[in-house]
Motif scaffolding. Structure first.
Motif, PDB file in Angstrom:
ATOM      1  N   PHE A 163      -3.662   1.001  -4.277  1.00  0.00           N
ATOM      2  CA  PHE A 163      -3.031   0.876  -5.589  1.00  0.00           C
ATOM      3  C   PHE A 163      -1.641   0.264  -5.477  1.00  0.00           C
ATOM      4  N   TYR A 164      -0.913   0.639  -4.421  1.00  0.00           N
ATOM      5  CA  TYR A 164       0.472   0.195  -4.259  1.00  0.00           C
ATOM      6  C   TYR A 164       0.642  -0.884  -3.188  1.00  0.00           C
ATOM      7  N   GLN A 165      -0.434  -1.546  -2.814  1.00  0.00           N
ATOM      8  CA  GLN A 165      -0.354  -2.455  -1.663  1.00  0.00           C
ATOM      9  C   GLN A 165       0.647  -3.585  -1.865  1.00  0.00           C
ATOM     10  N   THR A 166       0.858  -4.067  -3.095  1.00  0.00           N
ATOM     11  CA  THR A 166       1.806  -5.162  -3.311  1.00  0.00           C
ATOM     12  C   THR A 166       3.228  -4.648  -3.548  1.00  0.00           C
ATOM     13  N   PHE A 167       3.378  -3.323  -3.690  1.00  0.00           N
ATOM     14  CA  PHE A 167       4.695  -2.730  -3.921  1.00  0.00           C
ATOM     15  C   PHE A 167       5.348  -2.226  -2.638  1.00  0.00           C
ATOM     16  N   ARG A 168       4.540  -1.959  -1.629  1.00  0.00           N
ATOM     17  CA  ARG A 168       5.041  -1.321  -0.415  1.00  0.00           C
ATOM     18  C   ARG A 168       5.293  -2.338   0.692  1.00  0.00           C
ATOM     19  N   TRP A 169       5.907  -1.851   1.761  1.00  0.00           N
ATOM     20  CA  TRP A 169       6.307  -2.709   2.874  1.00  0.00           C
ATOM     21  C   TRP A 169       6.231  -1.900   4.161  1.00  0.00           C
ATOM     22  N   ASN A 170       6.233  -2.574   5.269  1.00  0.00           N
ATOM     23  CA  ASN A 170       6.227  -1.879   6.558  1.00  0.00           C
ATOM     24  C   ASN A 170       7.494  -1.032   6.689  1.00  0.00           C
TER      25      ASN A 170
END
Length: 219
Positions: A163-170
């Motif tokens: 759901f949050y794959q484009t909002f999160r970062w490494n």
């Protein structure tokens, strides 16, 4: 309609708290139940909501200060407690002082670290009881097609990474530790721009009320 007393709202025979605890324990997503600040706040929150504890919403309001999911990325509102900004009552204009300006036709039930908000439709969209998400990448309310009970199940066992794959970062989990209870991340460029994204944008903490003002401004 008559205002119910707290004794009427606390359903001793059909209390949903055990069900909620089982859902959390059986889910895959990490969570932390925050204790309410005091007995009076949980009683007051339930009374102002006028929702029975036989419902998931009522029992979360009465039994918790809130529940934090996935390293604190999502905050499910309750009666208010340490590490949580506001409560179901203060976010929704049900008590003074209010944490924020309430949004007509919506009951805000959760917020996330990306500046997104989850609200229960109480008249805004004509689908009463459905959870909508104010998405920071579109600046629009989007239906989750879930009732509150389904939303709670999704928080416990849904694919939050997807759901949050484009909002999160490494490394986002470590960065979460930098946030104060009243803070979320602002993205520069913003998520709603073509250049914005979890990996491409610079992130810095802002007060959650600043993110909320964007919702109010959109109406």
């Amino acid at each position: 309609m008559r205002t119910l007393t707290v004794d009427e709202l606390v359903d001793q025979d059909n209390h949903a708290w055990e069900e909620v605890k089982n859902i959390l324990q059986e889910g895959d997503n990490p969570y932390r139940i925050v204790s309410a600040e005091s007995e009076s706040t949980r009683v007051d929150t339930l009374y102002r909501l006028q929702v029975s504890t036989k419902s998931y919403l009522g029992t979360v309001a009465y039994e918790t200060g809130g529940i934090m999911f996935d390293h604190g990325w999502i905050t499910l509102l309750g009666a208010g407690g340490p590490g949580i900004y506001g409560s179901l009552a203060s976010w929704n204009g049900l008590q003074e002082p209010a944490s924020v300006s309430a949004l007509e036709g919506m009951l805000i039930v959760a917020y996330d670290a990306a500046g997104g908000f989850f609200g229960l439709d109480t008249g805004k969209f004509g689908r009463n009881g459905h959870i909508y998400y104010f998405a920071p990448d579109t600046l629009e309310w989007e239906s989750t097609e879930l009732a509150y009970s389904g939303f709670l199940n999704w928080l416990a066992e849904g694919d939050l990474s997807l759901f949050y794959q484009t909002f999160r970062w490494n490394g986002w989990q470590a960065d979460m530790e930098q946030l104060q209870p009243e803070e979320v991340f602002a993205y520069y460029p913003p998520l709603w721009t073509q250049e914005g994204g979890g990996e491409t944008s610079h992130k810095s903490p802002i007060n959650v009320t600043e993110a909320w003002q964007t919702v109010i401004d959109r109406g």
